[in-house]
Design an enzyme around this catalytic site. Structure first.
Site, PDB file in Angstrom:
ATOM      1  N   ASP A   1      13.084  33.657  14.997  1.00  0.00           N
ATOM      2  CA  ASP A   1      11.852  34.544  15.420  1.00  0.00           C
ATOM      3  C   ASP A   1      11.330  33.858  16.553  1.00  0.00           C
ATOM      4  O   ASP A   1      11.786  34.351  17.730  1.00  0.00           O
ATOM      5  CB  ASP A   1      10.949  34.287  14.226  1.00  0.00           C
ATOM      6  CG  ASP A   1       9.636  34.992  14.651  1.00  0.00           C
ATOM      7  OD1 ASP A   1       9.391  35.568  15.514  1.00  0.00           O
ATOM      8  OD2 ASP A   1       8.590  34.747  13.735  1.00  0.00           O
TER       9      ASP A   1
ATOM     10  N   LYS B   1      10.351  43.266   7.177  1.00  0.00           N
ATOM     11  CA  LYS B   1       9.476  42.031   6.746  1.00  0.00           C
ATOM     12  C   LYS B   1       8.028  42.693   7.142  1.00  0.00           C
ATOM     13  O   LYS B   1       7.516  42.556   8.277  1.00  0.00           O
ATOM     14  CB  LYS B   1       9.701  41.068   7.643  1.00  0.00           C
ATOM     15  CG  LYS B   1       8.812  39.737   7.201  1.00  0.00           C
ATOM     16  CD  LYS B   1       9.372  38.539   7.737  1.00  0.00           C
ATOM     17  CE  LYS B   1       8.509  38.160   8.864  1.00  0.00           C
ATOM     18  NZ  LYS B   1       8.203  36.589   9.066  1.00  0.00           N
TER      19      LYS B   1
ATOM     20  N   GLU C   1      14.088  31.937   7.707  1.00  0.00           N
ATOM     21  CA  GLU C   1      13.564  32.072   9.143  1.00  0.00           C
ATOM     22  C   GLU C   1      12.856  31.027   9.715  1.00  0.00           C
ATOM     23  O   GLU C   1      12.037  30.373   9.112  1.00  0.00           O
ATOM     24  CB  GLU C   1      12.425  33.175   9.218  1.00  0.00           C
ATOM     25  CG  GLU C   1      11.912  34.044  10.122  1.00  0.00           C
ATOM     26  CD  GLU C   1      10.933  34.990  10.128  1.00  0.00           C
ATOM     27  OE1 GLU C   1      11.261  35.750   9.214  1.00  0.00           O
ATOM     28  OE2 GLU C   1      10.212  34.948  11.146  1.00  0.00           O
TER      29      GLU C   1
ATOM     30  N   LYS D   1      10.642  41.990  16.692  1.00  0.00           N
ATOM     31  CA  LYS D   1       8.904  42.210  16.727  1.00  0.00           C
ATOM     32  C   LYS D   1       8.666  42.840  18.208  1.00  0.00           C
ATOM     33  O   LYS D   1       8.921  42.404  19.197  1.00  0.00           O
ATOM     34  CB  LYS D   1       8.099  41.122  16.686  1.00  0.00           C
ATOM     35  CG  LYS D   1       8.272  40.363  15.406  1.00  0.00           C
ATOM     36  CD  LYS D   1       7.684  38.876  15.572  1.00  0.00           C
ATOM     37  CE  LYS D   1       7.143  38.242  14.242  1.00  0.00           C
ATOM     38  NZ  LYS D   1       6.683  36.727  14.309  1.00  0.00           N
TER      39      LYS D   1
ATOM     40  N   SER E   1      10.154  43.378  11.879  1.00  0.00           N
ATOM     41  CA  SER E   1       8.832  42.806  11.291  1.00  0.00           C
ATOM     42  C   SER E   1       7.577  43.119  12.140  1.00  0.00           C
ATOM     43  O   SER E   1       7.596  43.384  13.308  1.00  0.00           O
ATOM     44  CB  SER E   1       9.231  41.210  11.764  1.00  0.00           C
ATOM     45  OG  SER E   1       7.893  40.460  11.471  1.00  0.00           O
ATOM     46  N   HIS E   2       6.716  43.039  11.162  1.00  0.00           N
ATOM     47  CA  HIS E   2       5.265  43.062  11.458  1.00  0.00           C
ATOM     48  C   HIS E   2       4.719  41.862  12.257  1.00  0.00           C
ATOM     49  O   HIS E   2       5.430  41.055  12.339  1.00  0.00           O
ATOM     50  CB  HIS E   2       4.110  43.498  10.109  1.00  0.00           C
ATOM     51  CG  HIS E   2       4.291  42.457   9.283  1.00  0.00           C
ATOM     52  ND1 HIS E   2       3.442  42.404   8.171  1.00  0.00           N
ATOM     53  CD2 HIS E   2       5.118  41.129   9.322  1.00  0.00           C
ATOM     54  CE1 HIS E   2       3.601  40.926   7.730  1.00  0.00           C
ATOM     55  NE2 HIS E   2       4.661  40.481   8.068  1.00  0.00           N
ATOM     56  N   ARG E   3       3.746  41.814  12.694  1.00  0.00           N
ATOM     57  CA  ARG E   3       2.691  40.567  13.014  1.00  0.00           C
ATOM     58  C   ARG E   3       1.665  40.389  11.998  1.00  0.00           C
ATOM     59  O   ARG E   3       1.312  41.124  11.418  1.00  0.00           O
ATOM     60  CB  ARG E   3       1.947  40.831  14.355  1.00  0.00           C
ATOM     61  CG  ARG E   3       3.134  40.865  15.479  1.00  0.00           C
ATOM     62  CD  ARG E   3       4.173  40.062  15.632  1.00  0.00           C
ATOM     63  NE  ARG E   3       3.966  38.692  15.650  1.00  0.00           N
ATOM     64  CZ  ARG E   3       4.228  37.880  16.920  1.00  0.00           C
ATOM     65  NH1 ARG E   3       4.606  38.693  18.004  1.00  0.00           N
ATOM     66  NH2 ARG E   3       3.883  36.545  16.896  1.00  0.00           N
ATOM     67  N   SER E   4       1.265  38.965  12.049  1.00  0.00           N
ATOM     68  CA  SER E   4       0.160  38.781  11.229  1.00  0.00           C
ATOM     69  C   SER E   4      -1.124  39.540  11.461  1.00  0.00           C
ATOM     70  O   SER E   4      -1.714  39.858  10.556  1.00  0.00           O
ATOM     71  CB  SER E   4      -0.135  37.229  10.992  1.00  0.00           C
ATOM     72  OG  SER E   4      -0.140  36.715  12.522  1.00  0.00           O
TER      73      SER E   4
ATOM     74  N   HIS F   1      -1.284  31.292   8.581  1.00  0.00           N
ATOM     75  CA  HIS F   1      -2.014  32.512   8.064  1.00  0.00           C
ATOM     76  C   HIS F   1      -2.869  32.213   6.880  1.00  0.00           C
ATOM     77  O   HIS F   1      -3.266  32.974   6.339  1.00  0.00           O
ATOM     78  CB  HIS F   1      -0.891  33.286   7.668  1.00  0.00           C
ATOM     79  CG  HIS F   1       0.206  33.817   8.595  1.00  0.00           C
ATOM     80  ND1 HIS F   1       1.454  34.417   8.521  1.00  0.00           N
ATOM     81  CD2 HIS F   1       0.091  33.787  10.108  1.00  0.00           C
ATOM     82  CE1 HIS F   1       2.062  34.550   9.572  1.00  0.00           C
ATOM     83  NE2 HIS F   1       1.119  34.422  10.647  1.00  0.00           N
TER      84      HIS F   1
ATOM     85  N   GLU G   1       5.733  31.368   4.992  1.00  0.00           N
ATOM     86  CA  GLU G   1       5.890  32.527   4.209  1.00  0.00           C
ATOM     87  C   GLU G   1       6.783  32.435   3.208  1.00  0.00           C
ATOM     88  O   GLU G   1       7.912  32.044   3.189  1.00  0.00           O
ATOM     89  CB  GLU G   1       6.403  33.715   5.215  1.00  0.00           C
ATOM     90  CG  GLU G   1       5.186  33.939   6.265  1.00  0.00           C
ATOM     91  CD  GLU G   1       5.841  35.065   7.380  1.00  0.00           C
ATOM     92  OE1 GLU G   1       6.705  35.925   7.012  1.00  0.00           O
ATOM     93  OE2 GLU G   1       5.151  34.956   8.164  1.00  0.00           O
TER      94      GLU G   1
ATOM     95  N   SER H   1       0.900  32.802  14.693  1.00  0.00           N
ATOM     96  CA  SER H   1       1.938  31.748  14.924  1.00  0.00           C
ATOM     97  C   SER H   1       3.124  32.092  16.052  1.00  0.00           C
ATOM     98  O   SER H   1       4.310  32.277  15.859  1.00  0.00           O
ATOM     99  CB  SER H   1       2.859  31.325  13.780  1.00  0.00           C
ATOM    100  OG  SER H   1       3.594  32.532  13.338  1.00  0.00           O
TER     101      SER H   1
ATOM    102  N   ASP I   1       9.959  32.304   5.507  1.00  0.00           N
ATOM    103  CA  ASP I   1       9.803  31.922   6.874  1.00  0.00           C
ATOM    104  C   ASP I   1       9.113  30.803   7.122  1.00  0.00           C
ATOM    105  O   ASP I   1       7.750  30.645   6.797  1.00  0.00           O
ATOM    106  CB  ASP I   1       9.070  33.244   7.558  1.00  0.00           C
ATOM    107  CG  ASP I   1       8.728  32.796   9.227  1.00  0.00           C
ATOM    108  OD1 ASP I   1       9.363  32.153   9.532  1.00  0.00           O
ATOM    109  OD2 ASP I   1       7.963  33.850   9.579  1.00  0.00           O
TER     110      ASP I   1
ATOM    111  N   GLU J   1      -1.358  37.804   5.503  1.00  0.00           N
ATOM    112  CA  GLU J   1      -0.355  39.087   5.404  1.00  0.00           C
ATOM    113  C   GLU J   1      -0.457  39.359   3.880  1.00  0.00           C
ATOM    114  O   GLU J   1       0.391  40.037   3.489  1.00  0.00           O
ATOM    115  CB  GLU J   1       0.760  38.431   5.831  1.00  0.00           C
ATOM    116  CG  GLU J   1       1.080  38.144   7.223  1.00  0.00           C
ATOM    117  CD  GLU J   1       2.473  37.771   7.681  1.00  0.00           C
ATOM    118  OE1 GLU J   1       3.370  37.648   6.848  1.00  0.00           O
ATOM    119  OE2 GLU J   1       2.622  37.762   9.027  1.00  0.00           O
TER     120      GLU J   1
HETATM  121  P1  PGA Z   1       2.863  35.932  13.498  1.00  0.00           P
HETATM  122  O1  PGA Z   1       3.828  35.506  12.138  1.00  0.00           O
HETATM  123  O2  PGA Z   1       2.674  37.263  13.624  1.00  0.00           O
HETATM  124  O3  PGA Z   1       1.476  35.045  13.327  1.00  0.00           O
HETATM  125  O4  PGA Z   1       3.792  35.246  14.512  1.00  0.00           O
HETATM  126  C1  PGA Z   1       4.753  36.250  11.699  1.00  0.00           C
HETATM  127  C2  PGA Z   1       6.032  35.199  11.723  1.00  0.00           C
HETATM  128  O5  PGA Z   1       6.082  34.233  11.900  1.00  0.00           O
HETATM  129  O6  PGA Z   1       7.142  35.861  11.363  1.00  0.00           O
HETATM  130 ZN    ZN Z   2       8.278  34.157  11.757  1.00  0.00          ZN
END
Ligand code: PGA
Ligand code: ZN
Length: 422
Positions: free
Chosen positions: A310, A386, A283, A335, A362-365, A155, A164, A40, A242, A207
């Site tokens: 984000d 996250k 988020e 990110k 934050s991680h990514r998906s 996801h 999320e 996303s 999120d 995730e």
């Molecule tokens: P993404 O999702 O890594 O697919 O962008 C994570 C998020 O939206 O925080």
């Molecule tokens: Zn997000």
């Protein structure tokens, strides 16, 4: 520190898509990193260079790999860089575009993160300590984890859906206790889902969270609260969302399930959820370019809960400055691959701090076993991570790195049991 040589390869991420592995060689040895990738993805993110040819359905990253092995290698091999910033500035200059579309943010980030590891080794310190030094952070801190236990939206192969649903174990005296509470509750939730819907409901999304056949967000949140109770934690665990609402925003309207909302109606809907379920953080409640919607949401809920940007901010200080001016939100989702270098990521966190915002690393998906962001969150001392569910190795790698760091920190620096602002 002198860089002897750099190189890169194409490897796979947690979704089986290609990603960049890069390595920096110095007199201390070889230091590598792997780049994450979103689904996303925000429209304003730095460009992730994909080959768009026949391999891997167009998702190959051989061009980015080749940019490391050729252009970047020529520019940095045999050169001495005195700091992370000097290296990152050289990459930014070499790329020469605003969105890193020449070299690719994935190519640049692979080298940038590898360099951080090499520099930490050169100084004989941990990566989190180096990050703390660069950020001028006196106290490295372990984070409160946001654990994504119910996956929705992109996801989980769904449309018009909240993405999320996260547990936030806030009221614990150590990171390991908080993680344990999150993991235990995750397992209680799994049992409840199995009993209610059968084993299919405990299959995992991107995730690591479950994807039950529950279309209604209130039903999902209800079940999460029940799981917290049953696990014996009750109000010690809070809930964060999120929404990733850019994914369900079209022609000025937000669609969740069969319902359609204006920005104002959506703010009211969220306010109701906050009231009913004690949500502490939302988020991307509004879409990436719906500034008016964000302002409305922030004026309604910004004093009460954390509103994290984000897709709105994409870890970009220029977009953050607009958001600060517009009073659009009060928290940064950080990110590293949204912006493409470690220095710029740290700059974003510093701007958040100066603006009295909180920061969530934050991680990514799409992830790998690389746990760089665990060191990053500790070094920044921003107090929130996250990193997904407490399941699947690409998520757990980060938690396990935090568990390794925990005993290395001074007693008084070990945990941040509140949402840090500034
Ligand atoms: P993404 O999702 O890594 O697919 O962008 C994570 C998020 O939206 O925080
Ligand atoms: Zn997000």
């Amino acid at each position: 520190m002198l860089i002897k040589r750099v190189h890169a390869r194409q490897v796979l991420d947690s979704r089986g898509n290609p990603t960049v592995w890069a390595e920096v060689l110095t007199q201390k040895g070889a230091f590598s990193a792997m780049v994450p990738s979103g689904a996303s993805t925000g429209k304003h993110e730095a460009l992730e260079l994909r080959d768009k040819d026949s391999a891997f359905g167009g998702n190959g990253v051989q061009k980015a790999v080749s940019n490391v092995n050729n252009q970047i290698s020529k520019a940095v091999s045999g050169k001495d860089f005195s700091s992370q910033k000097e290296l990152d500035d050289a990459l930014i200059k070499l790329d020469g575009t605003k969105n890193k579309s020449n070299l690719g943010a994935n190519a640049m980030l692979g080298i940038s993160m590898s360099y951080t590891r090499a520099l930490a080794a050169e100084k004989g310190i941990a990566v989190y300590d180096l990050v703390a030094q660069i950020a001028g952070q006196k106290r490295p801190l372990l984070p409160i984890p946001q654990l994504n236990v119910l996956n929705g939206g992109k996801h989980a192969g769904k449309e018009n859906d909240i993405q999320e649903h996260m547990l936030m174990p806030m009221n614990f005296s150590s990171f390991s206790d908080a993680l344990q509470a999150g993991a235990e509750t995750y397992h209680v939730l799994k049992k409840m889902l199995k009993k209610k819907f059968g084993s299919q409901a405990t299959l995992l999304g991107d995730e690591g969270g479950f994807v039950p056949p529950m279309e209604n967000v209130e039903d999902r949140l209800e079940l999460m609260l029940l799981a917290c109770e049953e696990a014996g934690y009750g109000k010690k665990i809070s809930i964060a969302l999120d929404c990733a609402s850019s994914e369900f925003f079209e022609n000025g309207k937000y669609s969740i399930g069969a319902k359609s909302f204006s920005a104002g109606e959506l703010s009211d809907f969220y306010a109701g959820l906050v009231e009913k379920f004690g949500i502490v953080s939302i988020e991307d409640g509004m879409a990436e370019d719906d500034w008016q919607g964000w302002k409305e949401l922030n004026s309604k809920l910004g004093k009460k809960i954390q509103l994290v940007g984000d897709d709105l901010l994409v870890t970009n200080v220029e977009r953050m400055k607009t958001a600060i001016e517009e009073k659009a939100c009060n928290s940064l989702l950080l990110k590293v691959n949204q912006i493409g270098t470690v220095s710029e990521s740290i700059d974003a966190a510093l701007l958040a701090k100066r603006s009295n915002w909180s920061t969530v690393v934050s991680h990514r998906s799409g992830e790998t076993e690389d746990a760089f962001i665990a060191d990053l969150v500790v070094g920044l001392g921003c107090g929130q991570s996250k990193f997904g569910a407490p399941a699947r190795s690409e998520r757990v790698a980060k938690y396990n790195r935090l568990l390794q760091i925990e005993p290395q920190l001074a007693r008084e620096s070990v945990f941040s049991a509140r949402i840090l602002r500034g």
